[in-house]
Motif scaffolding. Structure first.
Motif, PDB file in Angstrom:
ATOM      1  N   ILE A 193       0.835  -1.195   0.000  1.00 47.62           N
ATOM      2  CA  ILE A 193       0.000   0.000   0.000  1.00 47.62           C
ATOM      3  C   ILE A 193       0.876   1.253   0.000  1.00 47.62           C
ATOM      4  O   ILE A 193       0.599   2.229  -0.713  1.00 47.62           O
ATOM      5  N   LEU A 194       1.946   1.227   0.780  1.00 44.10           N
ATOM      6  CA  LEU A 194       2.820   2.397   0.838  1.00 44.10           C
ATOM      7  C   LEU A 194       3.515   2.631  -0.501  1.00 44.10           C
ATOM      8  O   LEU A 194       3.605   3.772  -0.964  1.00 44.10           O
ATOM      9  N   ILE A 195       4.005   1.556  -1.105  1.00 45.82           N
ATOM     10  CA  ILE A 195       4.659   1.723  -2.414  1.00 45.82           C
ATOM     11  C   ILE A 195       3.643   2.181  -3.444  1.00 45.82           C
ATOM     12  O   ILE A 195       3.929   3.012  -4.305  1.00 45.82           O
ATOM     13  N   MET A 196       2.431   1.646  -3.363  1.00 50.16           N
ATOM     14  CA  MET A 196       1.366   2.100  -4.263  1.00 50.16           C
ATOM     15  C   MET A 196       1.155   3.600  -4.111  1.00 50.16           C
ATOM     16  O   MET A 196       1.054   4.340  -5.095  1.00 50.16           O
ATOM     17  N   THR A 197       1.090   4.063  -2.879  1.00 45.09           N
ATOM     18  CA  THR A 197       0.830   5.481  -2.630  1.00 45.09           C
ATOM     19  C   THR A 197       2.007   6.339  -3.081  1.00 45.09           C
ATOM     20  O   THR A 197       1.818   7.402  -3.677  1.00 45.09           O
ATOM     21  N   LEU A 198       3.210   5.878  -2.807  1.00 41.58           N
ATOM     22  CA  LEU A 198       4.387   6.628  -3.248  1.00 41.58           C
ATOM     23  C   LEU A 198       4.427   6.724  -4.770  1.00 41.58           C
ATOM     24  O   LEU A 198       4.762   7.764  -5.333  1.00 41.58           O
ATOM     25  N   ALA A 199       4.101   5.616  -5.434  1.00 41.48           N
ATOM     26  CA  ALA A 199       4.100   5.635  -6.896  1.00 41.48           C
ATOM     27  C   ALA A 199       3.027   6.589  -7.410  1.00 41.48           C
ATOM     28  O   ALA A 199       3.245   7.310  -8.387  1.00 41.48           O
ATOM     29  N   ALA A 200       1.876   6.604  -6.741  1.00 44.32           N
ATOM     30  CA  ALA A 200       0.807   7.524  -7.150  1.00 44.32           C
ATOM     31  C   ALA A 200       1.264   8.964  -6.982  1.00 44.32           C
ATOM     32  O   ALA A 200       1.015   9.825  -7.820  1.00 44.32           O
ATOM     33  N   GLY A 212      -2.537   9.530 -10.536  1.00 37.68           N
ATOM     34  CA  GLY A 212      -2.366   8.875  -9.246  1.00 37.68           C
ATOM     35  C   GLY A 212      -3.572   8.019  -8.895  1.00 37.68           C
ATOM     36  O   GLY A 212      -3.445   6.880  -8.458  1.00 37.68           O
ATOM     37  N   ILE A 213      -4.729   8.587  -9.130  1.00 38.94           N
ATOM     38  CA  ILE A 213      -5.955   7.842  -8.812  1.00 38.94           C
ATOM     39  C   ILE A 213      -6.115   6.649  -9.738  1.00 38.94           C
ATOM     40  O   ILE A 213      -6.534   5.568  -9.318  1.00 38.94           O
ATOM     41  N   LEU A 214      -5.775   6.820 -11.007  1.00 41.35           N
ATOM     42  CA  LEU A 214      -5.871   5.693 -11.937  1.00 41.35           C
ATOM     43  C   LEU A 214      -4.908   4.578 -11.543  1.00 41.35           C
ATOM     44  O   LEU A 214      -5.229   3.390 -11.692  1.00 41.35           O
ATOM     45  N   TRP A 215      -3.748   4.950 -11.039  1.00 38.63           N
ATOM     46  CA  TRP A 215      -2.801   3.920 -10.603  1.00 38.63           C
ATOM     47  C   TRP A 215      -3.358   3.174  -9.390  1.00 38.63           C
ATOM     48  O   TRP A 215      -3.284   1.956  -9.298  1.00 38.63           O
ATOM     49  N   VAL A 216      -3.916   3.935  -8.436  1.00 36.69           N
ATOM     50  CA  VAL A 216      -4.519   3.294  -7.259  1.00 36.69           C
ATOM     51  C   VAL A 216      -5.640   2.362  -7.702  1.00 36.69           C
ATOM     52  O   VAL A 216      -5.794   1.253  -7.189  1.00 36.69           O
ATOM     53  N   MET A 217      -6.407   2.827  -8.689  1.00 33.05           N
ATOM     54  CA  MET A 217      -7.487   1.991  -9.215  1.00 33.05           C
ATOM     55  C   MET A 217      -6.921   0.690  -9.784  1.00 33.05           C
ATOM     56  O   MET A 217      -7.450  -0.388  -9.548  1.00 33.05           O
ATOM     57  N   THR A 218      -5.829   0.811 -10.525  1.00 28.22           N
ATOM     58  CA  THR A 218      -5.228  -0.384 -11.127  1.00 28.22           C
ATOM     59  C   THR A 218      -4.744  -1.345 -10.052  1.00 28.22           C
ATOM     60  O   THR A 218      -5.084  -2.529 -10.059  1.00 28.22           O
ATOM     61  N   PHE A 219      -3.939  -0.826  -9.136  1.00 28.55           N
ATOM     62  CA  PHE A 219      -3.310  -1.694  -8.150  1.00 28.55           C
ATOM     63  C   PHE A 219      -4.338  -2.284  -7.199  1.00 28.55           C
ATOM     64  O   PHE A 219      -4.440  -3.499  -7.036  1.00 28.55           O
ATOM     65  N   PHE A 220      -5.078  -1.391  -6.569  1.00 28.47           N
ATOM     66  CA  PHE A 220      -6.041  -1.855  -5.573  1.00 28.47           C
ATOM     67  C   PHE A 220      -7.178  -2.607  -6.237  1.00 28.47           C
ATOM     68  O   PHE A 220      -7.670  -3.625  -5.733  1.00 28.47           O
ATOM     69  N   GLY A 221      -7.610  -2.076  -7.368  1.00 22.68           N
ATOM     70  CA  GLY A 221      -8.699  -2.727  -8.092  1.00 22.68           C
ATOM     71  C   GLY A 221      -8.327  -4.132  -8.528  1.00 22.68           C
ATOM     72  O   GLY A 221      -9.155  -5.054  -8.456  1.00 22.68           O
ATOM     73  N   SER A 222      -7.101  -4.317  -8.949  1.00 17.25           N
ATOM     74  CA  SER A 222      -6.687  -5.647  -9.394  1.00 17.25           C
ATOM     75  C   SER A 222      -6.717  -6.632  -8.221  1.00 17.25           C
ATOM     76  O   SER A 222      -7.055  -7.807  -8.394  1.00 17.25           O
ATOM     77  N   VAL A 266      -3.650  16.569   2.125  1.00 21.25           N
ATOM     78  CA  VAL A 266      -4.461  16.258   3.314  1.00 21.25           C
ATOM     79  C   VAL A 266      -5.666  15.419   2.926  1.00 21.25           C
ATOM     80  O   VAL A 266      -5.940  14.376   3.520  1.00 21.25           O
ATOM     81  N   SER A 267      -6.392  15.866   1.910  1.00 26.44           N
ATOM     82  CA  SER A 267      -7.651  15.182   1.585  1.00 26.44           C
ATOM     83  C   SER A 267      -7.387  13.793   1.006  1.00 26.44           C
ATOM     84  O   SER A 267      -7.986  12.803   1.448  1.00 26.44           O
ATOM     85  N   ILE A 268      -6.491  13.714   0.041  1.00 27.01           N
ATOM     86  CA  ILE A 268      -6.240  12.416  -0.585  1.00 27.01           C
ATOM     87  C   ILE A 268      -5.592  11.468   0.412  1.00 27.01           C
ATOM     88  O   ILE A 268      -5.949  10.287   0.505  1.00 27.01           O
ATOM     89  N   GLY A 269      -4.634  11.974   1.158  1.00 23.79           N
ATOM     90  CA  GLY A 269      -3.961  11.127   2.149  1.00 23.79           C
ATOM     91  C   GLY A 269      -4.935  10.580   3.172  1.00 23.79           C
ATOM     92  O   GLY A 269      -4.926   9.384   3.497  1.00 23.79           O
ATOM     93  N   THR A 270      -5.805  11.447   3.685  1.00 22.10           N
ATOM     94  CA  THR A 270      -6.773  11.007   4.689  1.00 22.10           C
ATOM     95  C   THR A 270      -7.705   9.948   4.122  1.00 22.10           C
ATOM     96  O   THR A 270      -7.960   8.910   4.760  1.00 22.10           O
ATOM     97  N   VAL A 271      -8.215  10.203   2.930  1.00 20.63           N
ATOM     98  CA  VAL A 271      -9.166   9.250   2.355  1.00 20.63           C
ATOM     99  C   VAL A 271      -8.483   7.934   2.011  1.00 20.63           C
ATOM    100  O   VAL A 271      -9.044   6.861   2.251  1.00 20.63           O
ATOM    101  N   LEU A 272      -7.269   8.001   1.495  1.00 23.21           N
ATOM    102  CA  LEU A 272      -6.557   6.763   1.166  1.00 23.21           C
ATOM    103  C   LEU A 272      -6.378   5.897   2.412  1.00 23.21           C
ATOM    104  O   LEU A 272      -6.601   4.679   2.378  1.00 23.21           O
ATOM    105  N   VAL A 273      -5.946   6.533   3.473  1.00 24.56           N
ATOM    106  CA  VAL A 273      -5.687   5.766   4.692  1.00 24.56           C
ATOM    107  C   VAL A 273      -7.000   5.361   5.359  1.00 24.56           C
ATOM    108  O   VAL A 273      -7.224   4.185   5.678  1.00 24.56           O
ATOM    109  N   TRP A 274      -7.875   6.343   5.561  1.00 24.34           N
ATOM    110  CA  TRP A 274      -9.061   6.082   6.385  1.00 24.34           C
ATOM    111  C   TRP A 274     -10.147   5.321   5.645  1.00 24.34           C
ATOM    112  O   TRP A 274     -10.896   4.567   6.260  1.00 24.34           O
ATOM    113  N   GLU A 275     -10.264   5.528   4.360  1.00 29.02           N
ATOM    114  CA  GLU A 275     -11.373   4.898   3.643  1.00 29.02           C
ATOM    115  C   GLU A 275     -10.942   3.707   2.798  1.00 29.02           C
ATOM    116  O   GLU A 275     -11.775   2.906   2.400  1.00 29.02           O
TER     117      GLU A 275
END
Lengths: 297, 264, 308
Positions: A88-95, A200-210, B174-183
């Motif tokens: 999850i952290l690497i996913m977020t960093l990549a995003a 970033g959101i599309l990447w999260v969609m790809t990773f998490f969605g997959s 703040v918003s994206i980080g919070t939602v990513l973690v919390w939701e």
């Protein structure tokens, strides 16, 4: 009257090799990546997990207990292969970093600046890829190296030098297997938009969605190929293939977020082909997107 | 404040939902549940005994991944992007009070996104119904119920993003980080904190409206503590929506736009 | 002045440890007033406080006797042309101005007509139906001005409206801004280029590092430059001989030789000195290779005013 001398002398010298020009790009990119507060917080979070693992290793060694997750090369597989928190952290960093890598250049018209210098599309791609990869490696390879050093220093297990060297190569390879496809895919998404958060959101969609879709399919269809849908599974399977097969097995901790050995009975070249294909297609996509900027002043 | 200005604000906010690359990103997201349904239906035809289960797709995708990410795409665009692009000032210097601008962002965008989400849910239902056991016995009314639940969650998320956009300087982080973690992460962890996420409470609402409150195979990861009741979930979502809406309006009334950050 | 359109009283604005405005108190009269200062002087900050986009850290500002913050009536009677571009690039210029008019309470028909008039005024009708993303820098500047005046604002805030424009566009915009005063509007226009403001107005406000340095008539400021010794740099192969001759001349206050073949002359009567220099050089039979004035710029004015 013609102006024959404006006291300007054009530069005459040897052009630096391409690797140095790319290196200049990478240095600037990495400085920029580390400048963000969120990036620093996320990177710090990866190290918190590493320190926790080292703590377990220390306690296990002190009390001469064998704990599966810090024994042998499990310690690296556990860190690099877990969805939470590493994945999850690497996913977020990549995003965060990958997503804005090309998007910010498009937004601030910096792409033309790159291509007005002696930099080709390929140089640009390689430089960006190296930047994002280097940044992500600081959250994967560097902590894993720290674990390797601490295991060597603290662990009471008898591990031969050859096995330690193999572990070092394996964890390096595992980190690269995680990072390189992610970096290239994130760049491909980043080239789509001037707004950094959309890629970033599309990447999260790809990773998490997959992961989620793979879970649904696995539950419904109950066939092995369903596991190939998950990006995380692909990287984990490929990474697993790099390690020496030693005795200790990872114990499942009762949560579906922890890595479980032997969950994908496919040979390593299947996930390698899939991830390699994604990387190649992403690279070609970025080159195609950048074609209109090359050669402009 | 003139009605013409308010109408212009509403029209423009609505128009922005359907313009730009964010619409394409949202369409890609919202296409995932129907695509998964289509895949399962195709496999069911090849392989007898493959269940499709519209409810499972709704639970894991429509009310989780696609909902949160769609809200994130639009939520960030409403304020954070506007401030960064330098267009926020034009709206705030109009004839509508600032609190109305914040309110319009949420109350106009939310139903439109809910409509898009409904389309996604309806498409999933339609595809899943091809399979003999794909859809619940309740029939198509489940689409409306799921859509209602999704719209409640969307309102909370959008209100949160609008609040963060006006309240914080580093609003995107703040918003994206919070939602990513919390939701995203918190609902996947078997801790009591998951009861305080919008995802969890949305699912509880859905559970009571569509599953008659029967947990059955839902929330299998929740062990050792109780999930919220219907009343608790309703109250949580209502309070969250009202709280973030109010905070968003207050933040809008107090938000300064400096030169570089805001352009205009 | 009792009829001041903008009144600031001990206005301060800081961002963390950076002070953008430092104890600024001033009154701006009706008509066109130039807001001068180098980059980072606080011009944009002052404008944004006056327009109601930024809140001061302390102190007060009044525009037409009212606090501009969260003031809808103020929004309707003022127009703002921001320094930085901020557009919906996918909108056409016409749609952009029309939308902003509707946001200010105009009906559809009024917005349509108002947008047409404003775009005609700034000579942007030809490109009005193209997406803003295709506009040149000058067209964007004109579009910003069009949206600022479209709703018949009585008070206009124009933040660096001439930046990045070519000479033709600049001349047109200067004429346009001057016409606003004839229509009875008041304009506060900012720039860091002295001669641009000179072309627009005699009334200026000078900012420097967040402080108010001077207000008043522009010619008073110029005459301050003239009373302050001008520096003139002269390059010659016989610099020492030339220096010896110049120091005897009554127009010269001081001569120094900073480098071989180079003189720095300070004079309180620059116009006379420029007339005397060729004469002296001719009498000496000495070749002058270069004459320049490092002093003849806004920076020198500020340096002088801040060191006073």
């Amino acid at each position: 009257m013609a102006i024959v001398d404006q006291s300007y002398q054009p530069w005459s010298g040897d052009l630096q090799p391409r690797r140095r020009r790319i290196g200049a790009m990478v240095r600037v990119g990495i400085r920029q990546a580390y400048a963000g507060l969120m990036a620093k917080i996320l990177l710090l979070s990866t190290y918190l997990m590493v320190f926790g693992t080292i703590g377990i290793l220390f306690i296990a060694s002190t009390f001469q207990q064998s704990v599966a997750i810090v024994s042998g090369n499990n310690i690296y597989r556990f860190y690099l292969g877990s969805i939470f928190p590493t994945g999850i952290l690497i996913m977020t960093l990549a995003a965060l970093v990958g997503g804005r890598s090309i998007a910010n250049d498009l937004r601030f018209n910096a792409v033309s600046m790159y291509f007005s210098k002696a930099i080709t599309r390929t140089d640009y791609l390689v430089g960006k890829w190296a930047t994002v990869s280097a940044f992500l490696l600081s959250g994967t390879l560097v902590p894993a190296l720290l674990l390797w050093i601490c295991q060597w220093a603290i662990s009471r297990e008898e591990i031969s030098a050859g096995s330690r060297a193999m572990d070092l190569l394996a964890l390096t390879g595992h980190s690269l297997v995680i990072v390189l496809p992610i970096a290239m895919y994130a760049l491909a998404l980043s080239s789509l938009s001037r707004n950094a958060f959309v890629p970033g959101i599309l990447w999260v969609m790809t990773f998490f969605g997959s992961i989620i879709v793979s879970g649904i399919l696995t539950e419904r269809v109950e066939e092995d190929w369903c596991k190939l849908v998950s990006w995380h599974n692909l990287a984990t399977r490929l990474g697993e293939a790099l390690y020496e097969k030693r005795v200790v097995k990872v114990q499942a901790l009762g949560s579906n977020l922890m890595p479980i050995e032997g969950t994908m009975p496919y040979p390593w070249y299947v996930p390698a082909a899939i991830l390699g294909g994604i990387t190649l297609v992403s690279a070609l996509f970025v080159l195609w997107r950048m074609r209109k900027f090359e050669g402009q002043e | 404040m003139s009605s013409s200005a308010a109408l212009a604000l509403i029209e423009f906010t609505a128009r922005r939902v359907f313009s730009g690359k964010r619409l394409w990103a949202a369409i890609v997201l919202l296409a995932i549940p129907p695509l998964v349904a289509a895949l399962l239906v195709a496999l069911a035809r090849q392989r007898a005994g493959t269940p499709v289960h519209f409810d499972g797709i709704t639970f894991n995708l429509s009310l989780y991944l696609t909902l949160v990410l769609t809200a994130m795409i639009y939520g960030v665009a409403l304020t954070s992007s506007e401030i960064e692009d330098g267009t926020a000032g034009y709206v705030l210097l109009g004839a509508c009070p600032r609190w109305m601008v914040a309110l319009a962002h949420v109350l106009v965008t939310s139903p439109l996104l809910a409509a898009l989400t409904t389309a996604s849910i309806a498409a999933t239902y339609g595809i899943a119904s091809i399979s003999p056991v794909g859809v619940p016995e309740r029939g198509p009314s489940v689409i409306a119920t799921d859509a209602f639940v999704a719209s409640v969650a969307l309102t909370v998320y959008l209100a949160f993003f609008v609040f963060c956009g006006y309240a914080f300087k580093h609003n995107m982080a703040v918003s994206i980080g919070t939602v990513l973690v919390w939701e995203f992460i918190m609902p996947a962890l078997p801790t009591k904190f998951m009861n305080y996420t919008v995802v969890m409470n949305t699912r509880i609402l859905w559970l009571h409206l569509t599953q008659q409150g029967e947990r059955g195979r839902w929330f299998r990861g929740v062990v050792g503590f109780d999930v919220p009741t219907y009343a608790e979930a309703s109250m949580f979502l209502s309070v969250a929506a009202a709280l973030f809406l109010t905070l968003g309006m207050v933040a809008a009334m107090n938000r300064s736009l400096a030169g570089r950050e805001g352009g205009t | 002045m009792s009829d001041a359109v903008i009144r600031a009283d001990r206005l301060n604005k800081w961002y963390g440890s950076v002070i953008a405005l430092n104890d600024v108190s001033l009154e701006i009269p009706p008509g066109i007033t130039g807001l001068l200062g180098p980059n980072g002087a606080g011009k944009t900050t002052f404008m944004r406080i006056a327009i109601g986009l930024l809140r001061p850290s302390s102190g007060a500002v009044e525009v037409a006797g009212e606090d501009p913050w969260n003031n809808l009536a103020h929004n309707l009677r003022t127009g703002y042309c921001p320094e930085h571009d901020g557009f919906y690039e996918w909108m056409t210029g016409r749609a952009f101005v029309r939308w902003l008019l509707r946001l200010r309470g105009r009906s559809r028909a009024e917005a349509r007509d108002g947008a047409h008039r404003a775009l005609e005024r700034v000579r942007l009708l030809d490109a009005a139906d193209r997406a803003v993303g295709t506009y040149s820098r000058g067209m964007r500047q004109r579009l910003k001005i069009a949206q600022a005046l479209a709703h018949d604002a009585k008070l206009l805030f124009l933040d660096e409206p001439l930046t990045g424009t070519d000479p033709l566009v600049r001349a047109e915009l200067i004429d346009l801004i001057r016409s606003f005063e004839r229509e009875g509007r008041s304009v506060l226009v900012s720039s860091h280029v002295l001669h641009e403001i000179e072309a627009l107005t005699r009334s200026i406000v000078l900012f420097h590092r967040g402080r108010l340095v001077a207000t008043g008539d522009i010619h008073e400021i110029r005459s301050l430059i003239d009373r302050h010794p001008h520096s003139v740099s002269v390059r010659s192969s016989r610099a020492r001989e030339l220096a010896a001759a110049l120091v005897r001349d009554e127009t010269v206050a001081e001569v120094s030789i900073p480098a071989e073949r180079s003189l720095l002359v300070r004079t309180r009567r620059p116009d006379e000195f420029y007339g005397r220099l060729p004469q002296i050089a001719l009498e000496l039979g000495c070749e002058v290779e270069e004459v320049s004035s490092p002093d003849d710029n806004l920076e020198a004015v500020f340096r002088y005013l801040t060191e006073r």
